[in-house]
Design an enzyme around this catalytic site. Sequence first.
Site, PDB file in Angstrom:
ATOM      1  N   TYR A 141      72.546  48.501  30.446  1.00 46.36           N
ATOM      2  CA  TYR A 141      73.107  49.298  29.346  1.00 46.36           C
ATOM      3  C   TYR A 141      74.630  49.407  29.407  1.00 46.36           C
ATOM      4  O   TYR A 141      75.250  49.919  28.495  1.00 46.36           O
ATOM      5  CB  TYR A 141      72.490  50.707  29.331  1.00 46.36           C
ATOM      6  CG  TYR A 141      71.018  50.742  28.947  1.00 46.36           C
ATOM      7  CD1 TYR A 141      70.289  49.575  28.762  1.00 46.36           C
ATOM      8  CD2 TYR A 141      70.365  51.942  28.760  1.00 46.36           C
ATOM      9  CE1 TYR A 141      68.955  49.600  28.428  1.00 46.36           C
ATOM     10  CE2 TYR A 141      69.020  51.983  28.416  1.00 46.36           C
ATOM     11  CZ  TYR A 141      68.320  50.808  28.254  1.00 46.36           C
ATOM     12  OH  TYR A 141      66.991  50.848  27.915  1.00 46.36           O
ATOM     13  N   LYS A 189      62.014  43.718  39.271  1.00 45.70           N
ATOM     14  CA  LYS A 189      61.455  42.455  38.757  1.00 45.70           C
ATOM     15  C   LYS A 189      61.975  41.350  39.669  1.00 45.70           C
ATOM     16  O   LYS A 189      62.646  40.402  39.239  1.00 45.70           O
ATOM     17  CB  LYS A 189      61.891  42.278  37.284  1.00 45.70           C
ATOM     18  CG  LYS A 189      61.240  41.101  36.579  1.00 45.70           C
ATOM     19  CD  LYS A 189      59.762  41.294  36.265  1.00 45.70           C
ATOM     20  CE  LYS A 189      59.189  40.041  35.664  1.00 45.70           C
ATOM     21  NZ  LYS A 189      57.706  40.083  35.573  1.00 45.70           N
ATOM     22  N   ASP A 221      56.298  45.173  35.490  1.00 43.15           N
ATOM     23  CA  ASP A 221      55.141  44.996  34.592  1.00 43.15           C
ATOM     24  C   ASP A 221      53.883  45.605  35.206  1.00 43.15           C
ATOM     25  O   ASP A 221      53.093  46.266  34.522  1.00 43.15           O
ATOM     26  CB  ASP A 221      54.944  43.516  34.208  1.00 43.15           C
ATOM     27  CG  ASP A 221      55.112  42.538  35.363  1.00 43.15           C
ATOM     28  OD1 ASP A 221      55.390  42.995  36.497  1.00 43.15           O
ATOM     29  OD2 ASP A 221      54.959  41.323  35.143  1.00 43.15           O
ATOM     30  N   ASP A 245      64.221  53.805  31.675  1.00 46.07           N
ATOM     31  CA  ASP A 245      64.190  54.267  30.280  1.00 46.07           C
ATOM     32  C   ASP A 245      62.800  54.017  29.695  1.00 46.07           C
ATOM     33  O   ASP A 245      62.161  54.900  29.123  1.00 46.07           O
ATOM     34  CB  ASP A 245      65.265  53.507  29.484  1.00 46.07           C
ATOM     35  CG  ASP A 245      65.398  53.994  28.054  1.00 46.07           C
ATOM     36  OD1 ASP A 245      64.989  55.143  27.776  1.00 46.07           O
ATOM     37  OD2 ASP A 245      65.911  53.231  27.213  1.00 46.07           O
ATOM     38  N   ASP A 249      59.421  56.898  29.004  1.00 49.23           N
ATOM     39  CA  ASP A 249      58.744  57.168  27.725  1.00 49.23           C
ATOM     40  C   ASP A 249      57.245  56.909  27.861  1.00 49.23           C
ATOM     41  O   ASP A 249      56.419  57.659  27.346  1.00 49.23           O
ATOM     42  CB  ASP A 249      59.296  56.272  26.601  1.00 49.23           C
ATOM     43  CG  ASP A 249      60.425  56.942  25.830  1.00 49.23           C
ATOM     44  OD1 ASP A 249      61.208  57.673  26.458  1.00 49.23           O
ATOM     45  OD2 ASP A 249      60.513  56.730  24.600  1.00 49.23           O
TER      46      ASP A 249
HETATM   47  C1  IPM Z   1      67.164  58.210  26.830  1.00 51.98           C
HETATM   48  C2  IPM Z   1      67.586  57.567  25.520  1.00 51.98           C
HETATM   49  C3  IPM Z   1      68.965  56.979  25.703  1.00 51.98           C
HETATM   50  C4  IPM Z   1      68.918  56.029  26.851  1.00 51.98           C
HETATM   51  C5  IPM Z   1      69.567  56.310  24.458  1.00 51.98           C
HETATM   52  C6  IPM Z   1      69.568  57.243  23.272  1.00 51.98           C
HETATM   53  C7  IPM Z   1      70.933  55.776  24.717  1.00 51.98           C
HETATM   54  O1  IPM Z   1      66.660  56.623  25.135  1.00 51.98           O
HETATM   55  O2  IPM Z   1      67.821  59.171  27.251  1.00 51.98           O
HETATM   56  O3  IPM Z   1      66.189  57.765  27.419  1.00 51.98           O
HETATM   57  O4  IPM Z   1      68.466  54.901  26.723  1.00 51.98           O
HETATM   58  O5  IPM Z   1      69.316  56.401  27.952  1.00 51.98           O
HETATM   59 MN    MN Z   2      64.875  56.567  26.392  1.00 52.40          MN
END
Ligand code: IPM
Ligand code: MN
Length: 368
Positions: A141, A189, A221, A245, A249
């Site tokens: 990133y 990975k 994975d 990241d 989620d």
């Molecule tokens: C998170 C979000 C952020 C990230 C984005 C909005 C830049 O997805 O905090 O997980 O990827 O860090």
């Molecule tokens: Mn995120």
Amino acid sequence: MKKHIVLLPGDGIGPEVTKAAKRVLEAVAERYQHTFTFESQDIGGAAIDQQGSPLPENTVEACKKADAVFLGAVGGPKWDQLPGHMRPEKGLLGIRKQLGLFANLRPVKAYQQLLHASPLKPEVVAGSDLLIVRELTGGLYFGEPSERRKNGKEVVDTLAYQKEEIERIVEKGFESARLRRKHLTSVDKANVLESSRMWREIVEEKKKDYPDVTVEHMLVDAAAMKLVTNPSAFDVIVTENMFGDILSDEASVLTGSLGMLPSASVRSDGVGLYEPVHGSAPDIAGENKANPLAAILSTAMMLKHSFQMEQEAEEIEKAVADVLQARYHTADLHMTNSVQVSGSELASKVIEQLSTSDAAENIMRCYV
Ligand code: IPM
Ligand code: MN
């Protein structure tokens, strides 16, 4: 104790959940006789609209002077067409970088009351209690170059790390495991990426300093699969920025909703930025539907990690569990025999629950 907190409400549901977080912090301050002062600053799309930049200089200056920072969420369709460096997300990436917050802690805990709200079978989710330690200021990133080339016919992003950047996050992973069940899963990975092979070497080197922690390496994975087939096998996961990241989620479904997941972004001296893991959810913004619990649980992380207020933090966590136990929830959580309320009502329930707890009275009695 006196603490100054900068609020960065941001976009979409950010302002709503930030308001809930502030109300809870005020309630805690009153109960425990702390003085919390607040100041709001622009970030993300709101900052683009107000000041022409996703991360204005005055926001950075205010955050640098604060004892802790709380962030709501950034982003939305309104700003999607802007060039990369002007997107709201740059504001969030930028403030993490400018404050040097290299470690992102994302605890994921399956609440008994929400087992049925998870899309996974309750028996799979039961007992899950893990912490994702995500590297936050390096890797894919932030790597340069990141650009289109050859008249748009080629594109490049860069995954780059300095050795020290990997060492400090791996140490954070080991230290976090030491405070928990002492099991560390390093996710990479390494069968493909050179950066992952170096990451693995560093984990192997560091493990000598933490003989009480058991370590395993897992490919990303395979880790993604195991998170939904056997999540309770994890204790602490330490991983690169993008892997963390995505996995965080994914892990959020264990809790029944992304609206439940708090996070802390910290550096070695305890300074931190606290934010719900969920995004700005523009589709429900302004409707008072957003689940404030991730934001509220993020304030508990602030109290614990930046202010060493363990008791206060635990009281917030217990109030959230009690409110769920009483079967109050927002629209994102599917519960049976329950009472669906608005976001602000759910925050009020947590605050009411705080005031019925006798923990603060007990603590105040100890002081006199
Ligand atoms: C998170 C979000 C952020 C990230 C984005 C909005 C830049 O997805 O905090 O997980 O990827 O860090
Ligand atoms: Mn995120």
